[in-house]
Design a protein around this motif. Structure first.
Motif, PDB file in Angstrom:
ATOM      1  N   GLU A 164       7.714  -0.231  10.334  1.00 37.16           N
ATOM      2  CA  GLU A 164       6.293  -0.154  10.627  1.00 37.16           C
ATOM      3  C   GLU A 164       5.527  -0.951   9.575  1.00 37.16           C
ATOM      4  O   GLU A 164       6.039  -1.217   8.488  1.00 37.16           O
ATOM      5  CB  GLU A 164       5.805   1.304  10.592  1.00 37.16           C
ATOM      6  N   GLU A 165       4.286  -1.310   9.906  1.00 30.23           N
ATOM      7  CA  GLU A 165       3.436  -1.988   8.937  1.00 30.23           C
ATOM      8  C   GLU A 165       2.086  -1.299   8.876  1.00 30.23           C
ATOM      9  O   GLU A 165       1.528  -0.910   9.906  1.00 30.23           O
ATOM     10  CB  GLU A 165       3.233  -3.457   9.326  1.00 30.23           C
ATOM     11  N   GLU A 166       1.587  -1.139   7.670  1.00 28.08           N
ATOM     12  CA  GLU A 166       0.222  -0.663   7.462  1.00 28.08           C
ATOM     13  C   GLU A 166      -0.537  -1.778   6.775  1.00 28.08           C
ATOM     14  O   GLU A 166      -0.235  -2.145   5.638  1.00 28.08           O
ATOM     15  CB  GLU A 166       0.191   0.618   6.623  1.00 28.08           C
ATOM     16  N   PHE A 167      -1.503  -2.347   7.483  1.00 29.24           N
ATOM     17  CA  PHE A 167      -2.202  -3.515   6.977  1.00 29.24           C
ATOM     18  C   PHE A 167      -3.399  -3.125   6.112  1.00 29.24           C
ATOM     19  O   PHE A 167      -4.180  -2.246   6.482  1.00 29.24           O
ATOM     20  CB  PHE A 167      -2.684  -4.394   8.131  1.00 29.24           C
ATOM     21  N   LEU A 168      -3.523  -3.788   4.979  1.00 27.25           N
ATOM     22  CA  LEU A 168      -4.704  -3.645   4.142  1.00 27.25           C
ATOM     23  C   LEU A 168      -5.824  -4.472   4.760  1.00 27.25           C
ATOM     24  O   LEU A 168      -5.629  -5.650   5.074  1.00 27.25           O
ATOM     25  CB  LEU A 168      -4.422  -4.134   2.723  1.00 27.25           C
ATOM     26  N   GLU A 169      -6.982  -3.866   4.936  1.00 30.05           N
ATOM     27  CA  GLU A 169      -8.108  -4.562   5.541  1.00 30.05           C
ATOM     28  C   GLU A 169      -9.199  -4.907   4.522  1.00 30.05           C
ATOM     29  O   GLU A 169      -9.908  -5.896   4.680  1.00 30.05           O
ATOM     30  CB  GLU A 169      -8.719  -3.707   6.659  1.00 30.05           C
ATOM     31  N   THR A 170      -9.316  -4.081   3.478  1.00 25.28           N
ATOM     32  CA  THR A 170     -10.346  -4.300   2.470  1.00 25.28           C
ATOM     33  C   THR A 170      -9.786  -3.980   1.088  1.00 25.28           C
ATOM     34  O   THR A 170      -8.697  -3.405   0.952  1.00 25.28           O
ATOM     35  CB  THR A 170     -11.577  -3.398   2.713  1.00 25.28           C
ATOM     36  N   SER A 171     -10.559  -4.305   0.067  1.00 24.52           N
ATOM     37  CA  SER A 171     -10.154  -3.980  -1.306  1.00 24.52           C
ATOM     38  C   SER A 171     -10.058  -2.475  -1.517  1.00 24.52           C
ATOM     39  O   SER A 171      -9.297  -2.005  -2.375  1.00 24.52           O
ATOM     40  CB  SER A 171     -11.135  -4.592  -2.306  1.00 24.52           C
ATOM     41  N   LYS A 172     -10.801  -1.712  -0.718  1.00 19.69           N
ATOM     42  CA  LYS A 172     -10.732  -0.252  -0.833  1.00 19.69           C
ATOM     43  C   LYS A 172      -9.357   0.277  -0.411  1.00 19.69           C
ATOM     44  O   LYS A 172      -8.882   1.273  -0.962  1.00 19.69           O
ATOM     45  CB  LYS A 172     -11.827   0.399   0.007  1.00 19.69           C
ATOM     46  N   ASP A 173      -8.738  -0.373   0.573  1.00 21.62           N
ATOM     47  CA  ASP A 173      -7.391   0.043   0.983  1.00 21.62           C
ATOM     48  C   ASP A 173      -6.391  -0.162  -0.147  1.00 21.62           C
ATOM     49  O   ASP A 173      -5.526   0.680  -0.396  1.00 21.62           O
ATOM     50  CB  ASP A 173      -6.945  -0.745   2.215  1.00 21.62           C
ATOM     51  N   LEU A 174      -6.512  -1.287  -0.834  1.00 25.53           N
ATOM     52  CA  LEU A 174      -5.628  -1.549  -1.975  1.00 25.53           C
ATOM     53  C   LEU A 174      -5.904  -0.565  -3.099  1.00 25.53           C
ATOM     54  O   LEU A 174      -4.967  -0.030  -3.718  1.00 25.53           O
ATOM     55  CB  LEU A 174      -5.831  -2.985  -2.463  1.00 25.53           C
ATOM     56  N   GLU A 175      -7.177  -0.274  -3.351  1.00 20.82           N
ATOM     57  CA  GLU A 175      -7.534   0.666  -4.413  1.00 20.82           C
ATOM     58  C   GLU A 175      -7.002   2.059  -4.116  1.00 20.82           C
ATOM     59  O   GLU A 175      -6.556   2.774  -5.026  1.00 20.82           O
ATOM     60  CB  GLU A 175      -9.058   0.697  -4.573  1.00 20.82           C
ATOM     61  N   LYS A 176      -6.990   2.432  -2.847  1.00 21.15           N
ATOM     62  CA  LYS A 176      -6.465   3.751  -2.475  1.00 21.15           C
ATOM     63  C   LYS A 176      -4.982   3.858  -2.810  1.00 21.15           C
ATOM     64  O   LYS A 176      -4.522   4.874  -3.351  1.00 21.15           O
ATOM     65  CB  LYS A 176      -6.679   3.993  -0.980  1.00 21.15           C
ATOM     66  N   LEU A 177      -4.213   2.825  -2.505  1.00 18.44           N
ATOM     67  CA  LEU A 177      -2.791   2.829  -2.844  1.00 18.44           C
ATOM     68  C   LEU A 177      -2.591   2.900  -4.355  1.00 18.44           C
ATOM     69  O   LEU A 177      -1.690   3.585  -4.842  1.00 18.44           O
ATOM     70  CB  LEU A 177      -2.109   1.579  -2.297  1.00 18.44           C
ATOM     71  N   ARG A 178      -3.434   2.192  -5.083  1.00 20.92           N
ATOM     72  CA  ARG A 178      -3.333   2.241  -6.548  1.00 20.92           C
ATOM     73  C   ARG A 178      -3.652   3.633  -7.082  1.00 20.92           C
ATOM     74  O   ARG A 178      -2.949   4.158  -7.958  1.00 20.92           O
ATOM     75  CB  ARG A 178      -4.285   1.222  -7.165  1.00 20.92           C
ATOM     76  N   ASN A 179      -4.679   4.240  -6.526  1.00 19.88           N
ATOM     77  CA  ASN A 179      -5.120   5.542  -7.035  1.00 19.88           C
ATOM     78  C   ASN A 179      -4.164   6.677  -6.697  1.00 19.88           C
ATOM     79  O   ASN A 179      -4.095   7.662  -7.439  1.00 19.88           O
ATOM     80  CB  ASN A 179      -6.513   5.871  -6.491  1.00 19.88           C
ATOM     81  N   ASP A 180      -3.453   6.557  -5.571  1.00 22.00           N
ATOM     82  CA  ASP A 180      -2.540   7.657  -5.224  1.00 22.00           C
ATOM     83  C   ASP A 180      -1.160   7.508  -5.856  1.00 22.00           C
ATOM     84  O   ASP A 180      -0.249   8.287  -5.592  1.00 22.00           O
ATOM     85  CB  ASP A 180      -2.441   7.833  -3.704  1.00 22.00           C
ATOM     86  N   GLY A 181      -1.007   6.487  -6.715  1.00 19.92           N
ATOM     87  CA  GLY A 181       0.239   6.337  -7.470  1.00 19.92           C
ATOM     88  C   GLY A 181       1.362   5.663  -6.714  1.00 19.92           C
ATOM     89  O   GLY A 181       2.511   5.667  -7.173  1.00 19.92           O
ATOM     90  N   SER A 182       1.062   5.027  -5.561  1.00 16.25           N
ATOM     91  CA  SER A 182       2.116   4.410  -4.764  1.00 16.25           C
ATOM     92  C   SER A 182       2.607   3.091  -5.345  1.00 16.25           C
ATOM     93  O   SER A 182       3.735   2.676  -5.066  1.00 16.25           O
ATOM     94  CB  SER A 182       1.615   4.160  -3.337  1.00 16.25           C
ATOM     95  N   LYS A 224      -8.949 -12.966   0.099  1.00 16.73           N
ATOM     96  CA  LYS A 224      -9.823 -13.058  -1.082  1.00 16.73           C
ATOM     97  C   LYS A 224     -10.620 -11.775  -1.272  1.00 16.73           C
ATOM     98  O   LYS A 224     -10.864 -11.357  -2.418  1.00 16.73           O
ATOM     99  CB  LYS A 224     -10.751 -14.254  -0.932  1.00 16.73           C
ATOM    100  N   GLU A 225     -11.017 -11.126  -0.181  1.00 15.86           N
ATOM    101  CA  GLU A 225     -11.755  -9.874  -0.303  1.00 15.86           C
ATOM    102  C   GLU A 225     -10.844  -8.740  -0.779  1.00 15.86           C
ATOM    103  O   GLU A 225     -11.189  -7.985  -1.691  1.00 15.86           O
ATOM    104  CB  GLU A 225     -12.395  -9.498   1.045  1.00 15.86           C
ATOM    105  N   ILE A 226      -9.660  -8.640  -0.193  1.00 13.05           N
ATOM    106  CA  ILE A 226      -8.727  -7.566  -0.561  1.00 13.05           C
ATOM    107  C   ILE A 226      -8.366  -7.643  -2.035  1.00 13.05           C
ATOM    108  O   ILE A 226      -8.390  -6.640  -2.759  1.00 13.05           O
ATOM    109  CB  ILE A 226      -7.460  -7.631   0.314  1.00 13.05           C
ATOM    110  N   PHE A 227      -8.018  -8.854  -2.497  1.00 14.98           N
ATOM    111  CA  PHE A 227      -7.537  -9.022  -3.864  1.00 14.98           C
ATOM    112  C   PHE A 227      -8.631  -9.456  -4.831  1.00 14.98           C
ATOM    113  O   PHE A 227      -8.340  -9.748  -5.997  1.00 14.98           O
ATOM    114  CB  PHE A 227      -6.376 -10.013  -3.879  1.00 14.98           C
ATOM    115  N   GLN A 228      -9.870  -9.502  -4.339  1.00 12.36           N
ATOM    116  CA  GLN A 228     -11.024  -9.862  -5.169  1.00 12.36           C
ATOM    117  C   GLN A 228     -10.819 -11.201  -5.859  1.00 12.36           C
ATOM    118  O   GLN A 228     -11.015 -11.346  -7.083  1.00 12.36           O
ATOM    119  CB  GLN A 228     -11.298  -8.752  -6.185  1.00 12.36           C
ATOM    120  N   LEU A 229     -10.413 -12.198  -5.055  1.00 13.77           N
ATOM    121  CA  LEU A 229     -10.228 -13.549  -5.568  1.00 13.77           C
ATOM    122  C   LEU A 229     -11.510 -14.339  -5.406  1.00 13.77           C
ATOM    123  O   LEU A 229     -12.232 -14.163  -4.426  1.00 13.77           O
ATOM    124  CB  LEU A 229      -9.105 -14.257  -4.806  1.00 13.77           C
ATOM    125  N   LYS A 230     -11.795 -15.227  -6.315  1.00 11.46           N
ATOM    126  CA  LYS A 230     -12.995 -16.047  -6.241  1.00 11.46           C
ATOM    127  C   LYS A 230     -12.674 -17.421  -5.696  1.00 11.46           C
ATOM    128  O   LYS A 230     -11.580 -17.907  -5.826  1.00 11.46           O
ATOM    129  CB  LYS A 230     -13.641 -16.162  -7.631  1.00 11.46           C
TER     130      LYS A 230
END
Length: 257
Positions: free
Chosen positions: A65-83, A251-257
């Motif tokens: 299965e795949e769970e796609f990151l759509e925004t930087s908040k999705d990435l932050e959630k994975l970081r915050n839950d220790g995954s 660029k939005e997910i990873f906050q790239l300029k």
């Protein structure tokens, strides 16, 4: 029933695409039963080579299965839950583990599905060839996100290295032993990763492969394996080249300029 592998990344190629290719080549496919369904590992490898035991159906044996990151908040959630051990993706949940770091993920999948050689010498060769593929993949990744005014020069440099360094090296390997696969005359992750790269090279410039008949033959051979052939069909988990819309999302997910 074992849990299906689950992939966490954005909906695009990036560093997850070699993982998708390897899972697909091993028969781990979306929309299929997760268990072995009574098949032995020998029968699994028969399937990878295009045959199947009498009385057995050609159903796929695994799935992911795949769970796609759509925004930087999705990435932050994975970081915050220790995954994410190192705060970054790709991440793959498999066999009760949350694996990060691409090499670790790919090594595990290759070993699990018998695509990593029969001994340490074969593994050393496989690793060496895979690292060569990875070098070129890195060049492509950095080119794809580089400023538009730098891309032409970087593309010229990349094509030069493809034609004069990487493809000649792999053609020489195949010529040196005259076998169907890169290592041990059996399918390994090195073949899968190299063929993925050859498809990318063709996207950049089909003429780059013109002088490498053994590589073209390897590409055709691997592409006709049942599991790989299905992965190459429309509607599979294989991702298209990155477009402007996908780049903007990255660029939005990873906050790239």
């Amino acid at each position: 029933m074992a849990a299906k592998p689950k992939l966490y990344y954005f909906d695009g190629r990036g560093r997850m695409e070699p993982i998708r290719w390897l899972l697909a080549a091993a028969g781990v496919e979306i929309g299929a039963p997760a268990s072995l369904g009574g098949f032995s590992w020998g029968e699994v490898m028969d399937r990878l080579r295009g045959s199947h035991p009498p009385g057995r159906s050609r159903k796929q044996l695994f799935q992911f299965e795949e769970e796609f990151l759509e925004t930087s908040k999705d990435l932050e959630k994975l970081r915050n839950d220790g995954s994410l051990m190192f705060q970054q993706v790709p991440m793959v949940e498999i066999d009760g583990m949350k694996l990060v770091q691409c090499r670790a993920i790919l090594n595990y999948i290759a070993a699990k599905y018998n695509l990593y050689g029969k001994d340490i010498k074969e593994r050393a060769l496989i690793d060496m060839y895979v690292e060569g593929v990875a070098d070129l993949n890195e060049m492509y990744l950095f080119w794809s996100i580089s400023p538009p005014n730098e891309q032409a020069a970087k593309m010229t440099q990349m094509k030069d290295k493809i034609a004069n360094r990487y493809l000649p090296a792999f053609e020489k390997v195949l010529k040196s032993h005259g076998q169907d696969y890169l290592v041990g005359n059996r399918l390994s992750r090195a073949d899968i990763h190299l063929v993925e790269l050859l498809y990318l090279v063709e996207e950049l410039d089909p003429n780059l492969l013109a002088n490498f008949p053994l590589l073209k033959a390897l590409k055709a051979r691997i592409s006709n394996l049942p599991t790989v052939k299905k992965f190459l069909q429309p509607g599979s988990p294989r991702k298209p080249p990155m477009d402007e819309k996908c780049l903007a999302k990255v660029k939005e997910i990873f906050q790239l300029k």
